[in-house]
Write a protein that holds these residues in place. Structure first.
Motif, PDB file in Angstrom:
ATOM      1  N   GLU A 130       0.824  -1.210   0.000  1.00 16.59           N
ATOM      2  CA  GLU A 130       0.000   0.000   0.000  1.00 16.59           C
ATOM      3  C   GLU A 130       0.860   1.263   0.000  1.00 16.59           C
TER       4      GLU A 130
ATOM      5  N   ALA B 232       1.494   1.657  -3.481  1.00 21.47           N
ATOM      6  CA  ALA B 232       0.308   2.173  -4.185  1.00 21.47           C
ATOM      7  C   ALA B 232       0.209   3.686  -4.028  1.00 21.47           C
ATOM      8  N   GLN B 233       0.500   4.168  -2.824  1.00 24.24           N
ATOM      9  CA  GLN B 233       0.485   5.617  -2.601  1.00 24.24           C
ATOM     10  C   GLN B 233       1.453   6.313  -3.554  1.00 24.24           C
TER      11      GLN B 233
ATOM     12  N   TYR C 287       0.299   6.192  -7.328  1.00 26.17           N
ATOM     13  CA  TYR C 287      -0.734   7.188  -7.648  1.00 26.17           C
ATOM     14  C   TYR C 287      -0.154   8.601  -7.577  1.00 26.17           C
TER      15      TYR C 287
ATOM     16  N   GLU D 275      -6.756   3.630  -1.459  1.00 27.50           N
ATOM     17  CA  GLU D 275      -5.411   3.110  -1.132  1.00 27.50           C
ATOM     18  C   GLU D 275      -4.947   3.653   0.220  1.00 27.50           C
TER      19      GLU D 275
ATOM     20  N   HIS E 201      -6.490   1.559   2.793  1.00 27.30           N
ATOM     21  CA  HIS E 201      -5.799   0.260   2.915  1.00 27.30           C
ATOM     22  C   HIS E 201      -4.550   0.419   3.786  1.00 27.30           C
TER      23      HIS E 201
ATOM     24  N   GLU F 140      -2.789  -3.377 -10.347  1.00 27.38           N
ATOM     25  CA  GLU F 140      -3.938  -3.704  -9.496  1.00 27.38           C
ATOM     26  C   GLU F 140      -4.341  -5.177  -9.661  1.00 27.38           C
TER      27      GLU F 140
ATOM     28  N   GLU G  86      -9.116  -3.583  -5.033  1.00 28.24           N
ATOM     29  CA  GLU G  86      -8.063  -3.595  -6.075  1.00 28.24           C
ATOM     30  C   GLU G  86      -8.636  -4.084  -7.410  1.00 28.24           C
TER      31      GLU G  86
ATOM     32  N   HIS H 268     -10.361  -1.285  -8.933  1.00 26.82           N
ATOM     33  CA  HIS H 268      -9.407  -0.299  -9.480  1.00 26.82           C
ATOM     34  C   HIS H 268      -8.876  -0.774 -10.838  1.00 26.82           C
TER      35      HIS H 268
END
Ligand SMILES: [Fe+2]
Ligand SMILES: [Fe+2]
Length: 208
Positions: A57, A60-61, A64, A87, A90, A139, A171, A174
């Motif tokens: 995660e 993921a941050q 993005y 995210e 999460h 994802e 996910e 997404h």
């Protein structure tokens, strides 16, 4: 074109991802799930798996955020913001669960964050079609990985399982969103390289 104000905003987000507590708008998926007894080995294993998910995660941050740094269609950008918000949730759910299980977050998170930020920014620079394709494939792979954790978590650890199951649903949605916004299917070699990269990250984050 990279805008200096934008860079400062994203740098600040990065520091918050790594060093402050994330918040969840939705209730934590395990909020009403009772704690089950786990022996020391089960606790350690579950904490390590949830640490891996937390590091995912963090990535993921960064992913993005890397995309937010690069120019793109404002309509697409707005849709991605909703996913980015999920995210962050999460991140909050997994961090809390790792601590409840007596574990610690990965010491390597700054490395995962930096690497993913670069990947996200490069994908963003290639244009929406590839950027969204990269996101969709990421994802999808994360979804498969979370499914494998449902098989590996102690069966009675319903709290961790509730979190992983909701993340899995998010996910997948997404991935569908990124594809429906026009994401291209990535070449097989790129998909394999991404899997290898994820394997290294998950193996190291399980240990540290
Ligand atoms: Fe996530
Ligand atoms: Fe996601």
């Amino acid at each position: 074109m990279l805008n200096p104000d934008r860079l400062i905003v994203e740098f600040d987000k990065g520091l918050r991802t790594l060093f402050s507590q994330a918040h969840s708008v939705r209730p934590h998926p395990d909020a009403n799930v009772p704690d089950a007894p786990l022996n020391d080995a089960e606790k350690k294993h579950a904490a390590a798996l949830m640490r891996v998910n937390h590091s995912g995660e963090v990535c993921a941050q960064a992913l993005y955020q890397g995309q937010a740094l690069t120019a793109r269609d404002p309509a697409v950008q707005q849709k991605l913001q909703q996913a980015a918000q999920e995210e962050t949730e999460h991140l909050a759910w997994t961090a809390k669960r790792v601590h409840e299980l007596g574990g610690h977050l990965s010491l390597l998170n700054p490395f995962w964050y930096t690497g993913s930020l670069v990947f996200g920014a490069v994908a963003g620079l290639l244009g929406d079609k590839w950027n969204l394709g990269f996101l969709a494939e990421t994802e999808r792979q994360v979804g498969e990985h979370l499914q494998s954790h449902l098989d590996r978590l102690p069966p009675q650890d319903e709290k961790s399982r509730a979190i992983v199951a909701q993340m899995h649903r998010d996910e997948i949605s997404h991935a569908v969103m990124a594809s429906s916004l026009g994401g291209a299917e990535l070449p097989q070699t790129v998909q394999s390289a991404m899997k290898l990269n994820a394997k290294v990250m998950t193996t190291l984050a399980y240990r540290a």
